[in-house]
Design an enzyme around this catalytic site. Sequence first.
Site, mmCIF file in Angstrom:
data_model
loop_
_atom_site.group_PDB
_atom_site.id
_atom_site.type_symbol
_atom_site.label_atom_id
_atom_site.label_comp_id
_atom_site.label_asym_id
_atom_site.label_seq_id
_atom_site.Cartn_x
_atom_site.Cartn_y
_atom_site.Cartn_z
ATOM 1 N NE ARG A 68 -3.856 15.488 -24.444
ATOM 2 C CZ ARG A 68 -3.645 14.696 -23.676
ATOM 3 N NH1 ARG A 68 -3.067 14.705 -22.406
ATOM 4 N NH2 ARG A 68 -4.320 13.456 -23.801
ATOM 5 C CG ASP B 81 -2.584 10.916 -33.384
ATOM 6 O OD1 ASP B 81 -2.214 9.521 -32.790
ATOM 7 O OD2 ASP B 81 -3.537 11.462 -32.416
ATOM 8 N NE ARG C 170 -6.385 17.793 -28.448
ATOM 9 C CZ ARG C 170 -5.329 16.888 -28.337
ATOM 10 N NH1 ARG C 170 -4.226 16.820 -29.413
ATOM 11 N NH2 ARG C 170 -5.368 15.778 -27.306
ATOM 12 C CB CYS D 207 1.050 21.158 -29.924
ATOM 13 S SG CYS D 207 -0.240 20.210 -30.872
ATOM 14 C CG HIS E 244 -2.141 -0.875 1.134
ATOM 15 N ND1 HIS E 244 -2.723 -1.584 2.135
ATOM 16 C CD2 HIS E 244 -2.781 -1.470 0.207
ATOM 17 C CE1 HIS E 244 -3.497 -2.280 1.797
ATOM 18 N NE2 HIS E 244 -3.731 -2.191 0.290
#
Length: 785
Positions: free
Chosen positions: A522, A690, A569, A737, A425
């Site tokens: 974002r 991307d 965005r 970016c 933990h």
Amino acid sequence: MAVLLLEDVDADDVGTVGGKAASLGELIGAGLPVPPGFAVTAGTYRTFIEEAGIDAELFDAVDVDPEDSAALREAEARAEELILDTPFPDEVREEILEQYRAMAEDGEEAFVAVRSSATAEDLPDSSFAGQQETFLNVREDDLLRRVKECWASLFTQRAIYYRQQRGFPHEDVDIAVVVQRMVDAEKSGVMFTSHPSTGEPQVTIEAAWGLGEAVVSGTVSPDNYVYDRERGEVDQVTVADKKVEMVKDEETGETVQLDVDEERRHERVLSDAEIGDLVELGELVEDHYGSPQDVEWAIYDGEIYMLQSRPITTIQENAGEEDGADAGGTGGETPRKSAVGDAASGQPGAAGDGSAGDDADVLVDGLGASPGIVSGAVRIVHKLDHLDQVQEGDVMVTEMTMPDMVPAMKRAAGIVTDEGGMTSHAAIISRELGVPAVVGTGNGTRVLEDGQQVTLDGDKGTIRAGESESAESGEEFEPVEAARPETPVKPMTATEVKVNVSIPEAAERAAATGADGVGLLRIEHMVLSLGKTPEKYIADHGARAYQDELIEGVRRVADEFYPRPVRVRTIDAPTDEFRELEGGEGEPAEHNPMLGWRGIRRSLDKPEPFRQELAAFARLYDMGYDNLEVMFPLVNDAADVEGITGHMREAGIDPETHRWGVMIETPASALQIEELAEAGIDFASFGTNDLTQYTLAVDRNNEHVADRFDELHPAVLRLIGDTIETCRELGVDTSICGQAGSKPEMVEFLVEKGVSSISANIDAVRDVQHEVKRTEQRLLLDSVR
């Protein structure tokens, strides 16, 4: 029905049986070795508190200040009293007992584990692990009470605190209970199928004798085994001094803690063959879920059983993995653990014996469980009553952390425990809180003195005497000042250098860099932190409340940068992230979510949340935030832009008077840039991660083709360069970016091509400014020579 068999549930039933039971059912369905059992449904708990009329008083009792330790204790006690003192309805009682009796073998009464399974636990971005109760070796006489104790544990101090910090309303969280046949484990433990902090392809296994509760609770310092998945071999073996084990007492049937005999204390728990079998099962679990997993396992009579699996939520997002990654960054450092034993020989080392070798100022050492270096005063915590003594900036030292210690852990600059491993933990919660920690020292509470000044290194796993100049003082360290450039004079450049921001909390640090604005804000984190899909949140709380949540986050950044521009965005979360939220049961299970229903295609197909995003931006404009610029992700062509502008006008945003633009993330958008410009965009921003994966057909999350991912590939550069050239001709600004914008080679290329701005992560802004200036000066000199 009050109960459901585990074999009849799967991952889509989280709302019915909670995360733990749904995961177990999913594992059974995948053919993995899981002990049989059933779940007392979350609806049974909800009906229980509502029909008994205790729900309103219960939720009122736990509505307290989470930073008030005394109030938390009182809330926990009152909630437990309300639930335990309320009798079971007869029909529920009989249904639970009937299913339990069906688990008996050869006329023998079954021994079962009774575990909580909350409907808001084990989510990809929040781990509620360990907050609710687990009871082992339970028989019929105690079963019903244990079920109610699991329900009551929904309101432990730690659970109340954590939910309020994460924004999960208490009344929105239900709890189911798993009743599962016990495995009389000879050896057991926990396995991380990938590195719990970095996500690297290495399996970490912790193992001890007896039941796994000793490992999970931190009662014992377990063996630690590291398996390199790329090389297919055991990389490290650390044999711990395993002083105790938890086993079932044959006479009473209760779980007891016994001393481990001297011979086995220093003996390896797992053979290489057993490690190989565990790794194989772990990889099957990870492949099934599509993400790194934290797995509890047990071995009995040579057979391995999977007891639980949950997503690892503590992997620090590397800035290079995702466009606009967390502005705070991780510095690319990999947490290291100290050499508790000889990795090659597997012989026990001297962890926690106070020896320092060549480092005379090392007081104790253990496992570096959460990275970072901090200095502060030691505060020894032996009892929960001592928690109030832990002040901001102290180094909290305890035998092992308990769930109720979380408020104090948050105040502490660092955490040290005597017992526990990387999966205890203390380790898990420290990583979630971002607090440096060293666990499994063996003798920290005995060697360290209260009030003593020490420096804790959560990377190396050491605690040294005195303060370190390089350490972060919990009292004096200012992250804002750390982000501020050492050289106050900002390089003057024609190309703007902006900064990426992922969470509003980073706004002040980001502004301190002197960046020309925000190139990417974002909103995914703002939305996903709500714990519900946008549709579910709007349905439960109303459209205005959803807008308010977005406005609060965006305003925080816009205020810090005003009048510098902030480019925000719209949401671009893949379906696998939505699917794990409340309300995400209907999300499609996509083979590769990065190629799926995300970005603007989702917004236009499912426009209600999109309309509320735009309505929030419209309200911000009305408030005077004229420095906001809206950016839309994963746009392919003019048809997408036509849909966008239609929704903008409906929301009261005039596309002619407010600046807005699109992300260039696909070859289609790069090749269609003229049409996009004609449709009215003011700027185009490259998302290189991307764009690279779609151009090169390389899944950026696929380790098998990771070596082929190259943002500087000629094809990618040609798409970027041609787009910049076209945009310059048409009067459209261009920016980048993605992480590649921080690379010197990419900066030089972009400046030469005439990009309008470059947006970098917080820690890279000043370097990018200097690189831009050097390139601009070289181009200027070349033009006059």
